[in-house]
Design an enzyme around this catalytic site. Sequence first.
Site, PDB file in Angstrom:
ATOM      1  N   GLU B  58      33.479 -24.014 -21.046  1.00  0.00           N
ATOM      2  CA  GLU B  58      34.030 -23.307 -19.883  1.00  0.00           C
ATOM      3  C   GLU B  58      35.070 -24.144 -19.135  1.00  0.00           C
ATOM      4  O   GLU B  58      36.035 -23.615 -18.579  1.00  0.00           O
ATOM      5  CB  GLU B  58      32.908 -22.897 -18.935  1.00  0.00           C
ATOM      6  CG  GLU B  58      31.925 -21.886 -19.523  1.00  0.00           C
ATOM      7  CD  GLU B  58      30.853 -22.517 -20.402  1.00  0.00           C
ATOM      8  OE1 GLU B  58      30.774 -23.769 -20.472  1.00  0.00           O
ATOM      9  OE2 GLU B  58      30.085 -21.771 -21.034  1.00  0.00           O
ATOM     10  N   PHE B  83      28.258 -19.821 -15.048  1.00  0.00           N
ATOM     11  CA  PHE B  83      29.105 -20.784 -15.763  1.00  0.00           C
ATOM     12  C   PHE B  83      30.571 -20.648 -15.360  1.00  0.00           C
ATOM     13  O   PHE B  83      31.375 -21.549 -15.602  1.00  0.00           O
ATOM     14  CB  PHE B  83      28.929 -20.606 -17.276  1.00  0.00           C
ATOM     15  CG  PHE B  83      27.490 -20.442 -17.677  1.00  0.00           C
ATOM     16  CD1 PHE B  83      26.513 -21.277 -17.141  1.00  0.00           C
ATOM     17  CD2 PHE B  83      27.095 -19.449 -18.559  1.00  0.00           C
ATOM     18  CE1 PHE B  83      25.174 -21.118 -17.473  1.00  0.00           C
ATOM     19  CE2 PHE B  83      25.757 -19.282 -18.891  1.00  0.00           C
ATOM     20  CZ  PHE B  83      24.802 -20.116 -18.350  1.00  0.00           C
ATOM     21  N   ASP B 117      16.381 -13.411 -18.074  1.00  0.00           N
ATOM     22  CA  ASP B 117      16.827 -14.777 -18.400  1.00  0.00           C
ATOM     23  C   ASP B 117      16.429 -15.793 -17.335  1.00  0.00           C
ATOM     24  O   ASP B 117      16.351 -16.987 -17.597  1.00  0.00           O
ATOM     25  CB  ASP B 117      18.348 -14.827 -18.593  1.00  0.00           C
ATOM     26  CG  ASP B 117      18.755 -14.348 -19.974  1.00  0.00           C
ATOM     27  OD1 ASP B 117      17.859 -14.188 -20.825  1.00  0.00           O
ATOM     28  OD2 ASP B 117      19.959 -14.133 -20.192  1.00  0.00           O
TER      29      ASP B 117
END
Lengths: 280, 314
Positions: B58, B83, B117
């Site tokens: 990233e 991210f 998640d």
Amino acid sequence: MEINELKRVASQVRRDIIRMVHGCQSGHPGGSLGATDLITALYFDQMQINPAQFRMDGIGEDMFFLSNGHISPMFYSILARRGYFPVNELATFRRLGTRLQGHPTTAEGLPGIRIASGSLGQGLSVAVGAAQAKRLNNDPHLVFVLMGDGEQDEGQIWEAAMYAGAKKIDNLVGILDYNKKQIDGPTDVVMHLGDMRAKYEAFGWKVIELNGNNMQQVVDALRLARQGAGQGQPQLLLAHTEMGMGVDFMMGTHKWHGTPPNDEQAANALSQLEETLGDY
Amino acid sequence: METYEKKDTRSGFGAGLLEAGRHNPKVVAFCADLTGSLKMGDFAKEFPDRFFQTGIAEANMTNMAAGMALSGFVPFTGTFAAFATGRVYDQIRQCVAYSNKNVKIAASHAGVTLGEDGATHQILEDIGLMKMLPNMTVIVPCDYNQTMNATIAAAEYDGPVYLRFGRPKVPNFTPADQKFEIGKAQMIQEGKDVTIFACGHLVWKAMEAAEILKEQGIEAELINIHTIKPLDVEAVLKSVAKTRCVVTAEEHMRNGGLGDSIAQVLALNNPVPMEMVAVDDVFGQSGTPDELLKAYHLDTPDIVEAVKKVIKRK
């Protein structure tokens, strides 16, 4: 430009560096002096550029990015001496309201600067982006980027190195200022870099090794890199340099990374550097 | 209440990106190995030369986009909000915001509605991180159509943009042809007793709350603050002058979010009672989106309760 002429420019750039950091009593002389020959040759001999009409988008010309932004005195001097902005503006370095900020920035609109740098490890990625833009534009010019060896510690360098190798960014020339010193000491002690040539080659780069303080070698290597462009690989000039080059008491040590000389030291340093183009 | 088809905002982004790409050949896109999740596949398929797969890198992606932007292109970077912001804050700060490059940071899966998640991926701090950066515009659209139109508007706007959207399917109630005006608050319904300022997924929850309140005789004014920065201060003050109390609702940490921005405006201009529906200084956890909205008090009944409480404080 003749080698001797390039050396004369480099001597003046080194005088500018000493006078700038002495003038404001801050800045980074050691790395600036070490990388002077590389970037002097780049701007005065190799790059196809138009300083009189600076274009942010760099379309139709070569582009350069300074990743290790702390050696800004060298960058500013070369930009001014090459005609991007008035030489007398070097006297404003690091002073309130200046366009010559401690680390390069676009925020003040200084011609020749295309992106801020200073936080390390980011310039190679920027250069890869610019190189891809040139491909999209069918612009055959090259993108150059100077990196420090200390910033090779940053993980992002290797993200960019992997990308450039994998995607065959062959209009990109990285230059590694390999002086083997960083703030806290020798790179061997702080963070051993291992075999830099092998590392870049393993990432798919073509590596050209040279003495980065030998003007003839620098010119030859840059010309070789231009010839090698477009052949499916990014290229790295692994340039062995000496921090503090040109000033005897600043060489062979990391102590002058970010320390300005006092009056006596500045006078001593300037006595070792010929004034060739006239001080600002 | 009228029923609407449920669609995910990330698909609105994918549709908007494709449309922007068709309209402007300078629009390019980067993605860090989440092309499916970000719904960038259609753009990649139609414009393979203008799509850049960066792998899971990233930082490199963000700065490559800056290098592309300074060369005259309009790059979007795509990854999860966690991210897209926290992981690359320094890259955004130096090369996008400070350097004022025309990069569009597309951030999906923001907030607890990412779901199972868990907290590593459910960023609740991203609005705060981004709005603190000078030069950065922060946009949080509420449904599929608005995300699509916000993406098109972001491509047309010259400057850094943070565009936050999410994973779950939510009612798609804004018109498909409604032009998105950056920085202009959207009046959803007028009322006189309280103003609810909401953003993102919680705009629909606030609409449900307003319906319940109406049955109880409370007329809520509901304003969608889809642009957190620059904030539509005029719209905020105009509404508050009428209603004299405020509830904010967002899928974000209380610190640094929409409520924080509104509170600043009120404190400096017109202090009135205020309640904030937001996450209160804790990380998220695994669960279904609906379970998590309940667990973190971000659901319709929480907004109703906040309104009742704030009206008592008038």
